[in-house]
Design an enzyme around this catalytic site. Structure first.
Site, PDB file in Angstrom:
ATOM      1  N   SER A  13      -5.108   5.293   5.193  1.00  0.00           N
ATOM      2  CA  SER A  13      -4.297   4.509   4.265  1.00  0.00           C
ATOM      3  C   SER A  13      -5.210   3.748   3.311  1.00  0.00           C
ATOM      4  O   SER A  13      -6.014   4.362   2.618  1.00  0.00           O
ATOM      5  CB  SER A  13      -3.350   3.585   5.054  1.00  0.00           C
ATOM      6  OG  SER A  13      -2.357   3.039   4.220  1.00  0.00           O
ATOM      7  N   GLU A  53      -1.776  12.091   1.823  1.00  0.00           N
ATOM      8  CA  GLU A  53      -0.546  11.577   2.423  1.00  0.00           C
ATOM      9  C   GLU A  53      -0.192  10.304   1.677  1.00  0.00           C
ATOM     10  O   GLU A  53      -1.004   9.768   0.932  1.00  0.00           O
ATOM     11  CB  GLU A  53      -0.744  11.305   3.917  1.00  0.00           C
ATOM     12  CG  GLU A  53      -1.824  10.284   4.254  1.00  0.00           C
ATOM     13  CD  GLU A  53      -1.362   8.847   4.158  1.00  0.00           C
ATOM     14  OE1 GLU A  53      -0.181   8.589   4.429  1.00  0.00           O
ATOM     15  OE2 GLU A  53      -2.177   7.973   3.799  1.00  0.00           O
ATOM     16  N   HIS A  74       1.553   8.504   7.800  1.00  0.00           N
ATOM     17  CA  HIS A  74       2.076   7.240   8.293  1.00  0.00           C
ATOM     18  C   HIS A  74       3.213   7.357   9.293  1.00  0.00           C
ATOM     19  O   HIS A  74       3.694   6.340   9.786  1.00  0.00           O
ATOM     20  CB  HIS A  74       2.569   6.396   7.096  1.00  0.00           C
ATOM     21  CG  HIS A  74       1.486   5.676   6.374  1.00  0.00           C
ATOM     22  ND1 HIS A  74       0.623   6.300   5.507  1.00  0.00           N
ATOM     23  CD2 HIS A  74       1.127   4.368   6.376  1.00  0.00           C
ATOM     24  CE1 HIS A  74      -0.210   5.410   5.001  1.00  0.00           C
ATOM     25  NE2 HIS A  74       0.068   4.235   5.526  1.00  0.00           N
TER      26      HIS A  74
END
Length: 303
Positions: free
Chosen positions: A116, A206, A276
């Site tokens: 992330s 992602e 996630h």
């Protein structure tokens, strides 16, 4: 582009240090549960007292967060760095940051593990020749399925990784250097000193909580920048909570991904189990992989 230096395999008894380089810590139960998972494998885990610091939405001011990273990286007894969580903030500490000289990146590499917002640190380390791990942070590891936890330990302890299965979009097979990350964070590294050389790279993206039009905007920037012309393939993980707003005309996120990436003439594999939601399969940053757009597989070649 050559593969990056892989840090030595971890083993029980090794010291790992926790840092919070991004957002303020909020998920305390899962954080401490994840630390116990590492400790149950025999690792010594050092948690700094400032781990609960807050400065707005950040886990302390930039200098303090930068100092956490520096202390962990320069500690000769530390073999790996565990990031507490994502959020936002790691790009801020890249200002005035250097991985050298006190800890030579070629002589004393150590594992850095996160995803992330941690993408900025993973890609920065990639630029100086060190492989790292795009994988669960300490606020998410405890929620991973057993196979995903085991995959993370297999990666850092030097064992073979199983191929990942997704949905292939065709265009054959490509072998290249894997560069995984969060799409939003990676996009904001373009045209900065931390943008990697994308020649020969297989990108793996992602994202979370981005409306389809924002995914469209970011991928259009990648197209216009010319960087997608250099890559050999694209692996797509989860795009979680990226549904269009209610009662607003929109494409779905899948339609956006197909529209912006489906005409590049390179292998693309979607729906791979990283990101996630549900599971976040650990991926090595900077190691050689094979992406099969026909069979829908991602294979880590040198594991």
């Amino acid at each position: 582009m050559p593969a990056k230096i892989l840090p030595p395999p971890l083993k029980p008894g090794d010291l790992l240090r926790v840092i919070a380089p991004s957002g303020a810590l909020r998920e305390f139960d899962s954080f401490y549960q994840s630390i116990e998972i590492w400790r149950s494998r025999g690792y010594q885990i050092e948690v700094p007292p400032e781990i609960t610091d807050k400065w707005g939405y950040l886990a302390g001011n930039d200098q303090n967060r930068r100092q956490q990273l520096a202390a962990a990286w320069k500690d000769p007894n530390c073999r790996g760095i565990l990031c507490a969580r994502g959020g936002f903030g790691s790009t801020r500490i890249l200002e005035n940051w250097h991985w050298q000289p006190e800890s030579s990146t070629s002589e004393n590499p150590k594992w850095l593990i996160g995803f992330s917002d941690i993408t900025a640190l993973l890609w920065s380390l990639y630029n100086v020749g060190i492989s790292s791990v795009h994988g669960p942070v300490l606020t998410t590891l405890a929620n991973e399925p057993d196979w995903s936890c085991e995959r993370l330990f297999n990666l850092v302890e030097g064992r073979t990784l199983e191929p990942l299965q997704g949905k292939g979009w065709g265009n054959g097979v490509a072998t290249g250097i894997l560069l995984p990350g969060n799409l939003t964070v990676a996009t904001h590294l373009l045209a900065t000193p931390f943008q990697p050389d994308f020649a020969g790279v297989i990108l793996a993206f992602e994202d979370v909580s981005e409306a389809p039009y924002r995914i469209d905007r970011m991928l259009t920037q990648w197209r216009l920048s010319g960087n997608l012309a250099q890559i050999k393939g694209i692996a797509l993980g989860g795009f979680t909570a990226c549904e269009p707003p209610a009662n607003v005309p929109s494409f779905t996120v899948d339609e956006v991904l197909r529209d912006r990436l489906g005409d590049l003439g390179i292998p693309v594999v979607a729906d791979l189990p990283f990101g996630h939601d549900k599971c976040n399969a650990a991926l090595p940053v900077g190691q050689e992989v094979t992406l099969d757009g026909d069979k829908g597989t991602l294979i880590i070649r040198n594991s």
